[in-house]
Design a protein around this motif. Structure first.
Motif, PDB file in Angstrom:
ATOM      1  N   LEU A  37      -6.002   5.842  -5.053  1.00  0.00           N
ATOM      2  CA  LEU A  37      -6.031   5.453  -3.643  1.00  0.00           C
ATOM      3  C   LEU A  37      -6.709   4.103  -3.456  1.00  0.00           C
ATOM      4  O   LEU A  37      -6.276   3.300  -2.625  1.00  0.00           O
ATOM      5  N   LYS A  38      -7.760   3.849  -4.223  1.00  0.00           N
ATOM      6  CA  LYS A  38      -8.456   2.563  -4.136  1.00  0.00           C
ATOM      7  C   LYS A  38      -7.507   1.424  -4.470  1.00  0.00           C
ATOM      8  O   LYS A  38      -7.435   0.422  -3.746  1.00  0.00           O
ATOM      9  N   MET A  88      -7.729  10.664  -8.544  1.00  0.00           N
ATOM     10  CA  MET A  88      -7.069  10.500  -7.245  1.00  0.00           C
ATOM     11  C   MET A  88      -7.724   9.380  -6.439  1.00  0.00           C
ATOM     12  O   MET A  88      -7.028   8.551  -5.848  1.00  0.00           O
ATOM     13  N   ALA A  89      -9.047   9.339  -6.450  1.00  0.00           N
ATOM     14  CA  ALA A  89      -9.762   8.292  -5.716  1.00  0.00           C
ATOM     15  C   ALA A  89      -9.455   6.913  -6.293  1.00  0.00           C
ATOM     16  O   ALA A  89      -9.304   5.940  -5.546  1.00  0.00           O
ATOM     17  N   GLY A  90      -9.350   6.812  -7.591  1.00  0.00           N
ATOM     18  CA  GLY A  90      -9.018   5.534  -8.224  1.00  0.00           C
ATOM     19  C   GLY A  90      -7.632   5.059  -7.835  1.00  0.00           C
ATOM     20  O   GLY A  90      -7.423   3.870  -7.578  1.00  0.00           O
ATOM     21  N   SER A 149       0.826  -1.206   0.000  1.00  0.00           N
ATOM     22  CA  SER A 149       0.000   0.000   0.000  1.00  0.00           C
ATOM     23  C   SER A 149       0.863   1.260   0.000  1.00  0.00           C
ATOM     24  O   SER A 149       0.593   2.210  -0.744  1.00  0.00           O
ATOM     25  N   SER A 177      -7.923  15.105 -11.675  1.00  0.00           N
ATOM     26  CA  SER A 177      -9.289  15.176 -11.153  1.00  0.00           C
ATOM     27  C   SER A 177      -9.386  14.379  -9.854  1.00  0.00           C
ATOM     28  O   SER A 177      -8.556  13.526  -9.555  1.00  0.00           O
ATOM     29  N   ALA A 178     -10.445  14.660  -9.106  1.00  0.00           N
ATOM     30  CA  ALA A 178     -10.672  13.956  -7.846  1.00  0.00           C
ATOM     31  C   ALA A 178     -10.961  12.481  -8.096  1.00  0.00           C
ATOM     32  O   ALA A 178     -10.562  11.620  -7.304  1.00  0.00           O
ATOM     33  N   SER A 179     -11.640  12.155  -9.185  1.00  0.00           N
ATOM     34  CA  SER A 179     -11.946  10.753  -9.473  1.00  0.00           C
ATOM     35  C   SER A 179     -10.678   9.969  -9.797  1.00  0.00           C
ATOM     36  O   SER A 179     -10.549   8.802  -9.434  1.00  0.00           O
ATOM     37  N   SER A 211      -4.264   1.417  -4.297  1.00  0.00           N
ATOM     38  CA  SER A 211      -3.194   1.276  -3.314  1.00  0.00           C
ATOM     39  C   SER A 211      -3.677   0.593  -2.035  1.00  0.00           C
ATOM     40  O   SER A 211      -2.882  -0.036  -1.338  1.00  0.00           O
TER      41      SER A 211
END
Length: 130
Positions: free
Chosen positions: A100-101, A96-98, A74, A92-94, A103
């Motif tokens: 993090l998911k 970044m979220a992808g 991770s 974009s925020a999406s 990781s």
């Protein structure tokens, strides 16, 4: 084999590959080793209690190693994601979220590798004391 089981298996394989096959493979090996040692501990419970206790310790060590591999994967995944963000500039925020998911997939699999054998270890230790 019905269609539903193939679809659910495919989801697990997809998540496994998303998390990074190297670290996910290390974690899977730790899970299989921990479960193997637990089974050996149960088999040797009546015949050789000392060997059963040794197998319990090995299962504990293997499950902790799987958890640590999960955290390490991770952290490396997050460093890689931040390097990509740094090189791209604005994201974009999406996106970044992808990142993090992906990781956190190794952390989740490492936690599962720690929790499942831990249940067997607790049961095995309880039976060893009786």
């Amino acid at each position: 084999m019905n269609v539903l089981s193939v679809i659910s298996l495919n989801v697990f394989v997809d998540r496994f590959m998303e998390g990074g096959p190297l670290f996910m493979s290390f974690i899977l090996i730790c899970l299989l080793l921990a479960l193997f040692f637990i089974v050996l501990g149960f088999v040797n419970l009546k015949k050789n209690v000392a060997k059963s206790k040794k197998m319990t310790g090995l299962a504990s060590d293997a499950s902790i190693l799987g958890l640590v591999f999960g955290f390490l994967g991770s952290i490396i995944g997050m460093i890689t994601a931040f390097d990509a963000i740094e090189s791209m500039g604005d994201i974009s925020a999406s996106m970044m979220a992808g990142g993090l998911k992906v990781s956190f997939l190794t952390t989740v699999f490492g936690a599962i590798t720690f929790i499942l054998p831990r249940i067997g270890i607790i049961i095995l230790k309880g039976l060893q004391k009786s």
